[in-house]
Design a protein around this motif. Structure first.
Motif, PDB file in Angstrom:
ATOM      1  N   LYS A  55       0.823  -1.203   0.000  1.00 37.52           N
ATOM      2  CA  LYS A  55       0.000   0.000   0.000  1.00 37.52           C
ATOM      3  C   LYS A  55       0.867   1.267   0.000  1.00 37.52           C
ATOM      4  O   LYS A  55       0.644   2.193  -0.780  1.00 37.52           O
ATOM      5  CB  LYS A  55      -0.894  -0.028   1.245  1.00 37.52           C
ATOM      6  CG  LYS A  55      -1.741   1.197   1.464  1.00 37.52           C
ATOM      7  CD  LYS A  55      -2.580   1.000   2.720  1.00 37.52           C
ATOM      8  CE  LYS A  55      -3.123   2.324   3.213  1.00 37.52           C
ATOM      9  NZ  LYS A  55      -3.907   2.164   4.453  1.00 37.52           N
ATOM     10  N   GLN A  56       1.867   1.288   0.888  1.00 35.65           N
ATOM     11  CA  GLN A  56       2.608   2.527   1.085  1.00 35.65           C
ATOM     12  C   GLN A  56       3.766   2.689   0.094  1.00 35.65           C
ATOM     13  O   GLN A  56       3.942   3.753  -0.489  1.00 35.65           O
ATOM     14  CB  GLN A  56       3.175   2.597   2.507  1.00 35.65           C
ATOM     15  CG  GLN A  56       2.123   2.482   3.607  1.00 35.65           C
ATOM     16  CD  GLN A  56       1.199   3.687   3.690  1.00 35.65           C
ATOM     17  OE1 GLN A  56       1.261   4.589   2.858  1.00 35.65           O
ATOM     18  NE2 GLN A  56       0.323   3.680   4.675  1.00 35.65           N
ATOM     19  N   ASP A  57       4.563   1.653  -0.060  1.00 33.24           N
ATOM     20  CA  ASP A  57       5.803   1.828  -0.822  1.00 33.24           C
ATOM     21  C   ASP A  57       5.634   1.467  -2.300  1.00 33.24           C
ATOM     22  O   ASP A  57       6.091   2.202  -3.157  1.00 33.24           O
ATOM     23  CB  ASP A  57       6.925   1.057  -0.137  1.00 33.24           C
ATOM     24  CG  ASP A  57       7.164   1.617   1.269  1.00 33.24           C
ATOM     25  OD1 ASP A  57       7.497   2.809   1.370  1.00 33.24           O
ATOM     26  OD2 ASP A  57       6.969   0.886   2.247  1.00 33.24           O
ATOM     27  N   GLY A  59       2.817   1.690  -3.423  1.00 36.05           N
ATOM     28  CA  GLY A  59       1.861   2.763  -3.683  1.00 36.05           C
ATOM     29  C   GLY A  59       2.496   4.088  -4.061  1.00 36.05           C
ATOM     30  O   GLY A  59       1.831   4.945  -4.641  1.00 36.05           O
ATOM     31  N   SER A  60       3.784   4.286  -3.741  1.00 42.44           N
ATOM     32  CA  SER A  60       4.440   5.537  -4.143  1.00 42.44           C
ATOM     33  C   SER A  60       4.313   5.756  -5.642  1.00 42.44           C
ATOM     34  O   SER A  60       4.124   6.873  -6.099  1.00 42.44           O
ATOM     35  CB  SER A  60       5.931   5.511  -3.786  1.00 42.44           C
ATOM     36  OG  SER A  60       6.105   5.519  -2.400  1.00 42.44           O
ATOM     37  N   CYS A  61       4.470   4.685  -6.403  1.00 43.75           N
ATOM     38  CA  CYS A  61       4.361   4.800  -7.860  1.00 43.75           C
ATOM     39  C   CYS A  61       3.043   4.250  -8.417  1.00 43.75           C
ATOM     40  O   CYS A  61       2.562   4.716  -9.447  1.00 43.75           O
ATOM     41  CB  CYS A  61       5.505   4.042  -8.534  1.00 43.75           C
ATOM     42  SG  CYS A  61       7.065   4.940  -8.504  1.00 43.75           S
ATOM     43  N   GLY A  63       0.130   4.048  -6.755  1.00 45.57           N
ATOM     44  CA  GLY A  63      -1.040   4.592  -6.077  1.00 45.57           C
ATOM     45  C   GLY A  63      -1.368   3.790  -4.838  1.00 45.57           C
ATOM     46  O   GLY A  63      -1.282   2.568  -4.849  1.00 45.57           O
ATOM     47  N   MET A  64      -1.751   4.492  -3.775  1.00 46.25           N
ATOM     48  CA  MET A  64      -2.051   3.814  -2.513  1.00 46.25           C
ATOM     49  C   MET A  64      -3.193   2.828  -2.698  1.00 46.25           C
ATOM     50  O   MET A  64      -3.278   1.815  -2.025  1.00 46.25           O
ATOM     51  CB  MET A  64      -2.418   4.860  -1.467  1.00 46.25           C
ATOM     52  CG  MET A  64      -2.470   4.364  -0.053  1.00 46.25           C
ATOM     53  SD  MET A  64      -2.829   5.737   1.055  1.00 46.25           S
ATOM     54  CE  MET A  64      -4.427   6.272   0.437  1.00 46.25           C
ATOM     55  N   ARG A  65      -4.109   3.141  -3.623  1.00 45.57           N
ATOM     56  CA  ARG A  65      -5.220   2.228  -3.910  1.00 45.57           C
ATOM     57  C   ARG A  65      -4.913   1.362  -5.130  1.00 45.57           C
ATOM     58  O   ARG A  65      -5.800   0.755  -5.712  1.00 45.57           O
ATOM     59  CB  ARG A  65      -6.500   3.028  -4.125  1.00 45.57           C
ATOM     60  CG  ARG A  65      -6.868   3.826  -2.883  1.00 45.57           C
ATOM     61  CD  ARG A  65      -8.094   4.689  -3.081  1.00 45.57           C
ATOM     62  NE  ARG A  65      -8.296   5.544  -1.901  1.00 45.57           N
ATOM     63  CZ  ARG A  65      -9.290   6.425  -1.789  1.00 45.57           C
ATOM     64  NH1 ARG A  65     -10.169   6.560  -2.763  1.00 45.57           N
ATOM     65  NH2 ARG A  65      -9.403   7.155  -0.709  1.00 45.57           N
ATOM     66  N   THR A  67      -4.342   2.052  -8.090  1.00 41.62           N
ATOM     67  CA  THR A  67      -5.018   2.424  -9.328  1.00 41.62           C
ATOM     68  C   THR A  67      -4.056   3.028 -10.343  1.00 41.62           C
ATOM     69  O   THR A  67      -4.476   3.497 -11.388  1.00 41.62           O
ATOM     70  CB  THR A  67      -6.144   3.433  -9.036  1.00 41.62           C
ATOM     71  OG1 THR A  67      -5.591   4.495  -8.236  1.00 41.62           O
ATOM     72  CG2 THR A  67      -7.271   2.781  -8.270  1.00 41.62           C
ATOM     73  N   GLY A  68      -2.766   3.030 -10.021  1.00 43.22           N
ATOM     74  CA  GLY A  68      -1.779   3.506 -10.982  1.00 43.22           C
ATOM     75  C   GLY A  68      -1.278   4.893 -10.670  1.00 43.22           C
ATOM     76  O   GLY A  68      -1.926   5.677  -9.976  1.00 43.22           O
ATOM     77  N   GLY A  69      -0.078   5.176 -11.161  1.00 50.22           N
ATOM     78  CA  GLY A  69       0.551   6.484 -11.011  1.00 50.22           C
ATOM     79  C   GLY A  69       1.627   6.523 -12.066  1.00 50.22           C
ATOM     80  O   GLY A  69       1.356   6.238 -13.234  1.00 50.22           O
ATOM     81  N   LEU A  70       2.847   6.799 -11.646  1.00 53.66           N
ATOM     82  CA  LEU A  70       3.947   6.709 -12.608  1.00 53.66           C
ATOM     83  C   LEU A  70       4.085   5.246 -13.077  1.00 53.66           C
ATOM     84  O   LEU A  70       4.439   4.977 -14.218  1.00 53.66           O
ATOM     85  CB  LEU A  70       5.247   7.194 -11.953  1.00 53.66           C
ATOM     86  CG  LEU A  70       6.317   7.690 -12.906  1.00 53.66           C
ATOM     87  CD1 LEU A  70       5.805   8.834 -13.758  1.00 53.66           C
ATOM     88  CD2 LEU A  70       7.554   8.144 -12.142  1.00 53.66           C
ATOM     89  N   ALA A  99      11.050   2.275 -14.457  1.00 53.14           N
ATOM     90  CA  ALA A  99      11.313   2.778 -13.107  1.00 53.14           C
ATOM     91  C   ALA A  99      11.069   1.700 -12.049  1.00 53.14           C
ATOM     92  O   ALA A  99      11.193   1.965 -10.857  1.00 53.14           O
ATOM     93  CB  ALA A  99      10.432   3.998 -12.837  1.00 53.14           C
TER      94      ALA A  99
END
Lengths: 129, 402
Positions: A55-57, A59-61, A63-65, A67-70, A99
């Motif tokens: 969730k946290q780490d 989740g950095s990239c 998303g905490m949920r 759902t995606g980010g970088l 990454a």
């Protein structure tokens, strides 16, 4: 159209699968010291740690949920077509040229498989493992 | 007719009474109490989707504003009057929070996945930078009405590139970087419904964030995919993109990067840029007159935020997982780490009070925000907060590139 997309996806997955063993042998870091227990689930306290890490780490990239980010989404829908084996290898060894780092310093292969199973089921809430 | 008139008179009286009651309620809630916002700010409570509104003079929390969606990655810019915080959520929510009335003034869902935004020089335009769909959107700062949608160039997978490093620049411009295609874009929003875009291709591999210097002249993008940074002179954009610190890793293998660093104008202090090295336990120091490296400061982990105290005398650093339980202080003159603090587990962010006598530090896994005196390094206050992440003070409203 569907057939073409399917073919492209298969090629992509083969590429993922092919990358993992190569980076495994590259000797970029120490081999995992954690023993691989293929069928045993992590202990409950460790499960909570792993889900918190997800969730946290992760989740950095992602998303905490998740759902995606970088990084891409890690929801059951997003992962449905990807083989669990290559997903676990991606966690442990990373993806060269992206990454995504290797997590083998913190997560064993068996733990990666357990995490992948939880992700595929969407059962990633740390409060109710 | 007469009966109808009496009804309308009655309804007017009712409306007046309702307004009076509403005004009384507002007074009771403290909203009518006259005060400025210069010492206010917000603390993101990432897992709860809410923000605390905090007072840096009293070192206290004034209240909570809830209902902001997924704040797992959230960033904030301020209206130039310092009253409204624009909160960009991970889920594409853009929420305008009224700090004085402590409520949501306006909220729109503007994308599927978002990473942050910026406010224009004149304060009239809010720009959002999005991952899904990749691009930049411009909004009216008062109404949050969509003014323009600028899709990013498609990446290798055919989807519009993720946009990172969006910052405001003089001349009603915004500058941003495109992670998947390695471009820098300058958006001219002087006519926000018909923005102009100037593209710089081949800016560098995988830009992860960017900054505009406090004087508004330079845009600097950090690169994940290569050792170096990409620099654009906003006074002379025709000169194109220049590489800074090319090959700073000296070809050595990078350490795994577990969290991307963040860049903003806080990196520039005393004529130097203090920059996180990617995949290295170092802060890179660059002379902003010629953009050459002058020093490297070894630190406790991979830097995430490298932030100069407003007077430029100290530079504070926090770190990526797994070294994220500490914060280090670099003396800007000797360029050495002079203190290592342990404010709590999973330090995600730090923010200086407007003139830097105190710093607020968020410790996610200890659920607290710690206020530290930057001279004595003593803890002055500890505020409870649920998984706190970003801390944003209204003094950002007046800073270029924030």
């Amino acid at each position: 159209m569907i057939a073409v997309r399917h073919a492209v996806l298969c090629v992509a997955l083969v590429a993922v699968a092919a990358v993992a063993p190569v980076s495994r042998g590259s000797g970029a870091g120490p081999t995992p010291a954690v023993p691989v227990a293929a069928d045993a689930d992590p202990a409950p306290a460790r499960q909570r740690e792993l889900l918190e890490l997800l969730k946290q780490d992760c989740g950095s990239c992602h998303g905490m949920r998740l759902t995606g980010g970088l990084g891409p989404a890690l929801t059951p829908e997003a992962l449905r077509t990807k083989p669990a084996e290559s997903l676990a290898a991606t966690i442990v060894y990373g993806r060269t040229g992206t990454a995504m780092p290797p997590w083998r310093r913190f997560v064993s292969e068996a733990e990666a498989h357990w995490l992948v199973a939880r992700m595929l089921n969407g059962a990633t809430d740390a409060t109710s493992p | 007719m007469p009966p109808r008139r009496s009804v309308s008179v009655r309804s007017i009286l009712a409306a007046i009474a309702a307004a009076a009651i509403a005004a009384t309620a507002a007074v009771a809630a403290g909203a009518a109490e006259l005060r400025g916002t210069g010492d206010l700010g917000v603390v993101i409570e990432r897992a709860k989707g809410r923000v605390q509104i905090v007072d840096t003079t009293a070192r206290t929390s004034l209240g909570v504003v809830d209902g902001l969606g997924d704040l797992s990655h959230a960033s904030v810019v301020y209206s130039r009057d310092g009253r409204y915080a624009y909160v960009f959520g991970r889920d594409g929510g853009l929420t305008k929070v009224d700090l004085l009335e402590r409520r949501i003034a306006k909220r729109v869902m503007q994308a599927g996945n978002s990473i942050g935004g910026a406010v224009s020089q004149n304060g009239r335009i809010i720009a959002a930078q999005n991952y899904t769909p990749g691009g930049i959107k411009l909004f009216d700062a008062v109404t949050l009405e969509l003014l323009a949608d600028i899709p990013a160039a498609p990446g290798p997978d055919g989807q519009p590139s993720k946009v990172v490093g969006l910052a405001d620049a003089p001349g009603q411009r915004f500058v941003a970087s495109l992670f998947d295609v390695g471009e820098i874009w300058i958006v001219d929003a002087s006519d926000p419904r018909q923005p102009g875009v100037r593209r710089f291709r081949d800016a560098g591999r995988q830009p992860y964030d960017g900054l505009v210097t406090p004087d508004g002249r330079w845009y600097l993008a950090g690169l994940f995919g290569e050792d170096g940074l990409a620099l654009v002179d906003l006074w002379n954009p025709d000169r194109g993109v220049r590489k800074v610190l090319p090959g700073y890793g000296r070809g050595e293998e990078k350490l795994p990067v577990y969290k991307m660093p963040h860049l903003r104008g806080w990196a520039i202090a005393g004529g130097y840029a203090w920059l996180p090295a990617i995949g290295r336990h170092e802060v890179l120091v660059v002379d902003t007159r010629d953009w050459r490296e002058v020093a490297r400061v070894p630190v406790a982990g991979q830097p995430v935020f490298v932030i100069a105290r407003p007077d430029a005398r100290q530079v504070w650093v926090n770190f990526a997982f797994p070294d994220n339980a500490q914060v280090q202080v670099i003396d800007a003159e000797s360029r050495k780490v002079v203190s290592t603090l342990a404010p709590g587990r999973a330090v995600l962010h730090l923010e200086f009070t407007p003139r830097g006598e105190e710093v607020w530090i968020s410790a996610r896994d200890d659920h607290r925000v710690v206020v530290v005196d930057t001279a004595s390094l003593k803890t002055l206050a500890t505020l409870p907060a649920d998984s706190p992440s970003g801390i944003f003070f209204t003094s950002r409203a007046a800073r270029m590139g924030f």
